[in-house]
Design an enzyme around this catalytic site. Structure first.
Site, PDB file in Angstrom:
ATOM      1  N   HIS A 168       0.821  -1.217   0.000  1.00 24.74           N
ATOM      2  CA  HIS A 168       0.000   0.000   0.000  1.00 24.74           C
ATOM      3  C   HIS A 168       0.855   1.268   0.000  1.00 24.74           C
ATOM      4  O   HIS A 168       0.325   2.377  -0.116  1.00 24.74           O
ATOM      5  CB  HIS A 168      -0.968  -0.002   1.193  1.00 24.74           C
ATOM      6  CG  HIS A 168      -0.333   0.252   2.511  1.00 24.74           C
ATOM      7  ND1 HIS A 168      -0.044  -0.749   3.408  1.00 24.74           N
ATOM      8  CD2 HIS A 168       0.073   1.395   3.109  1.00 24.74           C
ATOM      9  CE1 HIS A 168       0.512  -0.239   4.493  1.00 24.74           C
ATOM     10  NE2 HIS A 168       0.591   1.073   4.324  1.00 24.74           N
ATOM     11  N   GLU A 197      21.603   6.406   7.072  1.00 22.08           N
ATOM     12  CA  GLU A 197      21.578   7.400   8.147  1.00 22.08           C
ATOM     13  C   GLU A 197      20.277   7.301   8.918  1.00 22.08           C
ATOM     14  O   GLU A 197      19.215   7.098   8.332  1.00 22.08           O
ATOM     15  CB  GLU A 197      21.713   8.820   7.588  1.00 22.08           C
ATOM     16  CG  GLU A 197      23.140   9.241   7.293  1.00 22.08           C
ATOM     17  CD  GLU A 197      23.994   9.448   8.540  1.00 22.08           C
ATOM     18  OE1 GLU A 197      23.416   9.526   9.649  1.00 22.08           O
ATOM     19  OE2 GLU A 197      25.217   9.525   8.406  1.00 22.08           O
ATOM     20  N   ASN A 230      19.141   9.865  10.631  1.00 20.42           N
ATOM     21  CA  ASN A 230      18.514  11.173  10.437  1.00 20.42           C
ATOM     22  C   ASN A 230      18.356  11.423   8.945  1.00 20.42           C
ATOM     23  O   ASN A 230      19.337  11.501   8.205  1.00 20.42           O
ATOM     24  CB  ASN A 230      19.362  12.275  11.075  1.00 20.42           C
ATOM     25  CG  ASN A 230      18.659  13.627  11.045  1.00 20.42           C
ATOM     26  OD1 ASN A 230      18.182  14.071  10.009  1.00 20.42           O
ATOM     27  ND2 ASN A 230      18.600  14.288  12.196  1.00 20.42           N
ATOM     28  N   ASP A 274      -0.126  -7.683   1.705  1.00 25.94           N
ATOM     29  CA  ASP A 274       0.425  -6.326   1.755  1.00 25.94           C
ATOM     30  C   ASP A 274       1.949  -6.363   1.779  1.00 25.94           C
ATOM     31  O   ASP A 274       2.588  -6.071   2.789  1.00 25.94           O
ATOM     32  CB  ASP A 274      -0.128  -5.605   2.983  1.00 25.94           C
ATOM     33  CG  ASP A 274       0.076  -4.102   2.914  1.00 25.94           C
ATOM     34  OD1 ASP A 274       0.400  -3.601   1.822  1.00 25.94           O
ATOM     35  OD2 ASP A 274      -0.085  -3.438   3.945  1.00 25.94           O
ATOM     36  N   GLY A 286       3.210   6.735   9.274  1.00 23.09           N
ATOM     37  CA  GLY A 286       4.599   7.041   8.977  1.00 23.09           C
ATOM     38  C   GLY A 286       5.537   5.856   9.020  1.00 23.09           C
ATOM     39  O   GLY A 286       6.632   5.919   8.491  1.00 23.09           O
ATOM     40  N   SER A 318       4.617   2.458   8.136  1.00 26.89           N
ATOM     41  CA  SER A 318       4.251   1.332   7.268  1.00 26.89           C
ATOM     42  C   SER A 318       5.422   0.873   6.417  1.00 26.89           C
ATOM     43  O   SER A 318       6.250   1.666   5.971  1.00 26.89           O
ATOM     44  CB  SER A 318       3.105   1.737   6.342  1.00 26.89           C
ATOM     45  OG  SER A 318       1.871   1.636   6.985  1.00 26.89           O
ATOM     46  N   GLY A 319       5.482  -0.427   6.166  1.00 26.45           N
ATOM     47  CA  GLY A 319       6.533  -0.987   5.338  1.00 26.45           C
ATOM     48  C   GLY A 319       7.780  -1.366   6.101  1.00 26.45           C
ATOM     49  O   GLY A 319       8.615  -2.124   5.594  1.00 26.45           O
TER      50      GLY A 319
END
Length: 249
Positions: free
Chosen positions: A63, A75, A77, A101, A192, A194-195
């Site tokens: 998705h 990194e 950051n 998914d 933020g 997901s995956g």
């Protein structure tokens, strides 16, 4: 981008979102840890997490396929100029079905594997997970103190939830999923993240998929991950075939 198999999850009132999932009640990840983490991006913004399994292949959630252009790795950051940017191969085909998914992304070039960029091994098909086993999930998603995705990678420990308990609390639960975090705890993921991977015993076991829509602090249902163990053969077959467009099913 060559996406070798794109598998979407369509569930009403449930959403990991195109800017999917945040780490709740976690902490900053140590700088020398989790070098397999990948930020999957569209032009100039973070879309989803992901994880590097080979120098030129990333696993993420299906998705998350929202006008993706490149990945950032190397990194914690995302604003650090030392971070490595690699474009996603834009010559791809895809296929979609309900409830799987998972997406495999082919990169334009191989990541320079070294001290700050590493791959993570996949869980074996027969790897056992015990109820209440402690694992972790990481990502750049929102936190309980922020309505925006964050620049610094965060991590939180979550425990495996019994599958029968998970099915009892979700009206429609797909096959090949793992439940961990959320529910009766105050830890887990949200928009933020997901995956990103669910990591148990140093191996990628799950992929952040969905929770109760927009309810992250904190849902009365378990967090749900795609179970990597059900797709190990599919992933390995596609890695061997390289650029060939192989579809699930």
């Amino acid at each position: 981008m060559q996406v070798l198999g794109r598998l979407l999850l369509f569930l009403t009132l449930i959403c990991a979102g195109s800017h999917a999932h945040r780490i709740i009640n976690g902490k900053l990840a140590p700088e020398d840890s989790m070098q397999f983490m990948v930020s999957v991006q569209s032009k100039t913004y973070h879309v989803c997490g992901g994880f590097l399994i080979k120098e030129d292949f990333v696993v993420t959630a299906a998705h998350c396929d929202v006008n993706l252009t490149h990945v950032i790795l190397g990194e914690h950051n995302l604003k650090n100029r030392n971070a490595k940017k690699i474009n996603i191969n834009n010559k791809y085909k895809h296929s979609s079905t309900v409830s799987h998914d998972i997406m495999l992304i082919k990169l334009d070039s191989g990541a320079p594997i070294g001290n700050n960029i590493q791959t993570i091994p996949l869980a074996e098909k027969n790897m056992n997970l015990e109820d209440n086993q402690e694992c972790f999930v990481a990502g750049w998603g929102k936190t309980e103190k922020s309505n925006f995705v964050v620049d610094d990678l965060r991590v939180v420990n979550v425990s495996i939830i019994n599958q029968k308990v998970c099915k009892h609390n979700w009206t429609h639960l797909p096959n090949n999923v793992i439940c961990a975090g959320g529910f009766s705890t105050d830890k887990g993921f949200c928009q933020g993240d997901s995956g990103g991977p669910l990591v148990c015993n140093g191996k990628a076991v799950g992929i952040v998929s969905f929770n109760k829509k927009e309810n992250c602090i904190y849902p009365n249902v378990p967090n749900v991950y795609t179970d990597v163990r059900g797709y190990v053969d599919w992933i390995k077959d596609n890695l061997k075939k390289g650029m060939s467009p192989i579809y699930w099913g």
